[in-house]
Design an enzyme around this catalytic site. Structure first.
Site, PDB file in Angstrom:
ATOM      1  N   LYS A 185       0.450   3.368  -2.955  1.00  0.00           N
ATOM      2  CA  LYS A 185      -0.648   4.234  -3.075  1.00  0.00           C
ATOM      3  C   LYS A 185      -0.281   5.955  -2.960  1.00  0.00           C
ATOM      4  CE  LYS A 185      -3.723   0.645  -1.253  1.00  0.00           C
ATOM      5  NZ  LYS A 185      -4.411   0.307  -0.072  1.00  0.00           N
ATOM      6  N   TYR A 223      -3.696  -2.518 -10.389  1.00  0.00           N
ATOM      7  CA  TYR A 223      -3.524  -2.278  -8.919  1.00  0.00           C
ATOM      8  C   TYR A 223      -2.722  -3.486  -8.250  1.00  0.00           C
ATOM      9  CZ  TYR A 223      -4.925  -2.378  -3.931  1.00  0.00           C
ATOM     10  OH  TYR A 223      -4.688  -2.429  -2.696  1.00  0.00           O
ATOM     11  N   TYR A 273      -5.005   3.544   7.735  1.00  0.00           N
ATOM     12  CA  TYR A 273      -6.089   3.368   7.941  1.00  0.00           C
ATOM     13  C   TYR A 273      -6.867   3.663   9.442  1.00  0.00           C
ATOM     14  CZ  TYR A 273      -3.709   1.308   4.331  1.00  0.00           C
ATOM     15  OH  TYR A 273      -3.274   0.734   3.247  1.00  0.00           O
ATOM     16  N   VAL A 304       1.064  -3.983   3.758  1.00  0.00           N
ATOM     17  CA  VAL A 304       1.024  -5.049   4.397  1.00  0.00           C
ATOM     18  C   VAL A 304       2.263  -5.880   4.094  1.00  0.00           C
ATOM     19  CG1 VAL A 304      -1.324  -5.481   4.680  1.00  0.00           C
ATOM     20  CG2 VAL A 304      -0.621  -6.129   2.633  1.00  0.00           C
ATOM     21  N   SER A 355       0.775  -1.335   0.097  1.00  0.00           N
ATOM     22  CA  SER A 355       0.027   0.051   0.065  1.00  0.00           C
ATOM     23  C   SER A 355       0.778   1.319   0.004  1.00  0.00           C
ATOM     24  CB  SER A 355      -0.905  -0.042   1.096  1.00  0.00           C
ATOM     25  OG  SER A 355      -2.085  -0.773   0.859  1.00  0.00           O
TER      26      SER A 355
END
Ligand code: DON
Length: 305
Positions: A64, A188, A240, A258, A61
């Site tokens: 991103k 992605y 998050y 992760v 992630s």
């Protein structure tokens, strides 16, 4: 600085309580949780590293942040029609808010938001072209042409894609996807599967520490205003439903993955990368967070200072 990092590796890096590696992506489940690395690139270009800092890992992630930066370059404020910029307070792969909010993800860092961003930057291009563009951008900001995608990880994600596919199709049901869902998901998964070392990752964050300019190469990546805004999103949404906890403990903008990596930015001071594959309950690197907490205690770095 070298002493501080060596001390972090010797103490936190040797901890028994290492969290749990992500096992919903089979290729990540087999990573040795005993690895640990930290790299700091100071604004003057000096690099300090300790531990397994030359070991490649899956940035997941953290990618991103890079795709958001690309999307802002292409769409400008048009990005905010696709995703919001509020923390979600829900897990990274949650679907619950999407129904109430007409398929518009809360922010670009939850999975739904990052899939929407991948869709936005793909428009008019094939997945292969989009991926080449993402990879080229990451190589540019890290000033390292050797950075590649780990195709085994990407395949592993594709084989266990049910949750992300659900998010993407759900958004498509609101008319929010401009490209075929499978193409967007493929893009992605591959962006998440970019492999980097801690040192490469720390270098890639330099432009965010330098008000949009990489102080080592002297190249401007984004405007100062945009760099500050990306940092604010990392601060509010980068971990998050653990973002508040991270802000409280570390006090710097950060983005986790992760794979166990975290990229943190101390504006004006440094770009920092840590890697420890074991995750806490909400999916952020357990020892990585502890290492950053220790580092800021030593350096006094904080955006709240
Ligand atoms: O889509 C996924 O679930 C992964 N490729 C990325 C999730 C992730 O890294 C969440 N971060 N802590």
């Amino acid at each position: 600085m070298q002493e501080i990092l060596d001390d972090i590796v010797a103490t936190i890096g040797a901890s028994d309580d290492r969290g749990k590696v992500a096992d919903y992506i089979p290729q990540l489940a087999c990573i040795d949780p005993n690895q640990f690395a930290i790299s700091v690139v100071l604004a003057d270009g000096r690099v300090f590293s300790s531990g397994d800092y030359q070991q490649l890992f899956s940035i997941q992630s953290i990618s991103k942040v890079f795709t958001l930066t690309i999307a802002l370059g292409k769409l400008g404020d048009g990005v905010w029609a696709k995703v919001g910029r509020e923390p979600s307070g829900d897990p990274f792969n949650s679907i619950v808010q999407l129904e109430h909010e007409n398929g518009k993800p809360r922010n670009p860092f939850i999975n739904a938001g990052a899939i929407a961003i991948a869709d936005a930057i793909m428009v008019g291009h094939q997945p292969r072209e989009t991926l080449a563009e993402i990879l080229q951008f990451v190589r540019f900001i890290a000033d390292d042409e050797s950075i590649c995608i780990d195709h085994k990880v990407a395949e592993s994600e594709l084989k266990t894609a049910d949750r992300n596919a659900s998010l993407a199709h759900f958004m498509a049901s609101f008319g929010r996807m401009k490209n075929p869902v499978d193409y967007v998901l493929g893009t992605y998964f591959h962006q998440c599967s970019i492999a980097m070392t801690c040192e490469q990752l720390a270098r890639s964050g330099l432009f965010l520490a330098g008000d949009g300019e990489n102080p080592v190469t002297g190249t401007r990546v984004v405007s100062a205003r945009r760099a500050r805004r990306i940092n604010s999103l990392m601060m509010m949404c980068g971990h998050y439903d653990g973002s508040g906890e991270f802000a409280y403990r570390v006090g710097l903008p950060g983005k986790s993955g992760v794979g166990g990596g975290i990229l943190a930015v101390a504006p004006g001071h440094a770009s920092i990368a840590v890697w420890s594959p074991g995750l806490d309950d909400v999916g952020n690197s357990k020892l990585g967070t502890e290492a950053l907490e220790r580092l800021v205690q030593h350096t006094g770095w904080s955006v709240f200072a």
